[in-house]
Design a protein around this motif. Structure first.
Motif, short mmCIF file in Angstrom:
data_model
loop_
_atom_site.label_atom_id
_atom_site.label_comp_id
_atom_site.label_asym_id
_atom_site.label_seq_id
_atom_site.Cartn_x
_atom_site.Cartn_y
_atom_site.Cartn_z
N UNK A 24 -9.30 54.22 21.48
CA UNK A 24 -10.36 54.50 20.52
C UNK A 24 -10.19 53.70 19.23
N UNK A 25 -9.13 52.91 19.12
CA UNK A 25 -8.94 52.11 17.92
C UNK A 25 -10.10 51.14 17.76
N UNK A 26 -10.62 51.00 16.53
CA UNK A 26 -11.82 50.16 16.32
C UNK A 26 -11.53 48.66 16.29
N UNK A 27 -11.16 48.10 17.41
CA UNK A 27 -10.81 46.68 17.47
C UNK A 27 -11.97 45.80 17.04
N UNK A 28 -13.20 46.20 17.39
CA UNK A 28 -14.34 45.34 17.10
C UNK A 28 -14.83 45.43 15.65
N UNK A 29 -14.00 46.01 14.78
CA UNK A 29 -14.35 46.04 13.35
C UNK A 29 -13.69 44.90 12.59
N UNK A 30 -12.94 44.05 13.27
CA UNK A 30 -12.29 42.92 12.58
C UNK A 30 -13.35 42.02 11.95
N UNK A 31 -13.03 41.51 10.77
CA UNK A 31 -14.01 40.67 10.07
C UNK A 31 -13.31 39.52 9.35
N UNK A 32 -14.00 38.39 9.28
CA UNK A 32 -13.48 37.22 8.59
C UNK A 32 -13.53 37.45 7.08
N UNK A 33 -12.44 37.08 6.38
CA UNK A 33 -12.38 37.24 4.93
C UNK A 33 -12.54 35.90 4.23
N UNK A 34 -11.67 34.93 4.52
CA UNK A 34 -11.79 33.62 3.89
C UNK A 34 -10.87 32.62 4.57
N UNK A 35 -11.09 31.34 4.27
CA UNK A 35 -10.20 30.27 4.68
C UNK A 35 -9.50 29.73 3.44
N UNK A 36 -8.27 29.29 3.62
CA UNK A 36 -7.51 28.75 2.49
C UNK A 36 -6.64 27.60 2.98
N UNK A 37 -6.36 26.68 2.08
CA UNK A 37 -5.47 25.57 2.41
C UNK A 37 -4.15 25.68 1.67
N UNK A 38 -4.21 25.98 0.38
CA UNK A 38 -3.02 26.04 -0.46
C UNK A 38 -2.69 27.48 -0.82
N UNK A 39 -1.42 27.77 -1.10
CA UNK A 39 -1.03 29.15 -1.47
C UNK A 39 -1.85 29.72 -2.61
N UNK A 40 -2.28 28.88 -3.54
CA UNK A 40 -3.09 29.37 -4.66
C UNK A 40 -4.43 29.92 -4.18
N UNK A 41 -4.85 29.52 -2.97
CA UNK A 41 -6.13 29.97 -2.43
C UNK A 41 -6.01 31.21 -1.57
N UNK A 42 -4.79 31.65 -1.28
CA UNK A 42 -4.60 32.84 -0.45
C UNK A 42 -5.21 34.05 -1.14
N UNK A 43 -5.49 35.07 -0.35
CA UNK A 43 -6.04 36.30 -0.89
C UNK A 43 -5.21 37.49 -0.41
N UNK A 44 -5.09 38.51 -1.24
CA UNK A 44 -4.46 39.76 -0.82
C UNK A 44 -5.54 40.64 -0.24
N UNK A 45 -5.34 41.09 0.98
CA UNK A 45 -6.34 41.90 1.68
C UNK A 45 -5.95 43.36 1.55
N UNK A 46 -6.84 44.17 1.00
CA UNK A 46 -6.52 45.56 0.68
C UNK A 46 -7.39 46.52 1.48
N UNK A 47 -6.89 47.78 1.60
CA UNK A 47 -7.70 48.82 2.22
C UNK A 47 -8.65 49.42 1.17
N UNK A 48 -9.36 50.47 1.56
CA UNK A 48 -10.35 51.06 0.67
C UNK A 48 -9.75 51.67 -0.58
N UNK A 49 -8.44 51.94 -0.55
CA UNK A 49 -7.76 52.54 -1.70
C UNK A 49 -7.02 51.51 -2.54
N UNK A 50 -7.16 50.24 -2.18
CA UNK A 50 -6.52 49.19 -2.96
C UNK A 50 -5.12 48.85 -2.52
#
Length: 204
Positions: A3-29
């Motif tokens: 029952x795990x919601x596998x099909x809820x995966x979503x694209x966030x962003x593309x990055x090349x350099x570490x400065x472009x990376x993003x921290x991905x958070x849940x609904x509570x931050x």
């Protein structure tokens, strides 16, 4: 687990350099842990992600390997994040681009504190090359949590699978690494890989 919601995966962003990376958070931050997907160009990383999460165009599948050096970030709801790293070792690109691949992959793997697990893909028809073995040595030295996925199993006969698997493992420094067979065509290994991921993140 089913029952795990596998099909809820979503694209966030593309990055090349570490400065472009993003921290991905849940609904509570809270910053989510990341699982990175690593392997040679044309080993089937993007296709595997699309099959694993049951979303046809989640990750872009290129007919021409070696077209990008971008690192792609995905979020699986509030559970964990997935990072698709550039494929390496494609002989038809320049040496400069190959070096850039290696530098970007190394920067992410060594410095990304959110990284908790690495899914490493090997084509079951091929033995590990120098790049593959160097990666395994690095991961073992740094005590990284690895899951080995032997891809394209539909392209070998059933009696060849174990023979090829044993040959591949004869090259590896860690014989106890968790592993699965995987076929995009037949979905072999989808259940097993999902189960390993959920166990890794303590999801039941």
């Amino acid at each position: 687990m089913l029952e795990f919601p596998w099909n809820t995966a979503s694209f966030i962003k593309s990055a090349e350099l570490p400065a472009d990376y993003t921290k991905i958070c849940d609904a509570h931050g809270k910053v989510l842990k990341e699982v990175a997907v690593v392997g040679r160009s044309n080993v089937g990383k993007s296709s595997l992600l699309n099959d694993l999460f049951a979303i046809k165009r989640l990750a872009k599948v290129s007919s021409t390997p070696g077209k990008t050096i971008l690192i792609n970030f995905f979020r699986v709801k509030d559970f964990f994040a997935v990072v698709d790293l550039p494929g390496y070792g494609y002989a038809k690109v320049s040496k400069e681009l190959q070096k850039e691949w290696g530098k970007n992959i190394q920067q992410y793997l060594e410095k990304r504190v959110e990284l908790s697990t690495i899914i490493f893909l090997l084509d079951i028809r091929r033995t590990p090359n120098e790049d593959d073995l160097l990666f395994f040595e690095w991961a073992s030295f740094h005590q990284k949590n690895l899951i080995l996925v032997l891809t394209k199993t539909d392209k070998v006969k059933s009696q060849e699978k174990k023979k090829n698997r044993d040959l591949i493992f004869s090259y590896l420094p860690d014989k106890a690494i968790p592993w699965v067979y995987y076929s995009i065509k037949t979905h072999e290994g989808q259940f097993e890989l999902r189960k390993l991921l959920l166990k890794t993140y303590g999801i039941t």
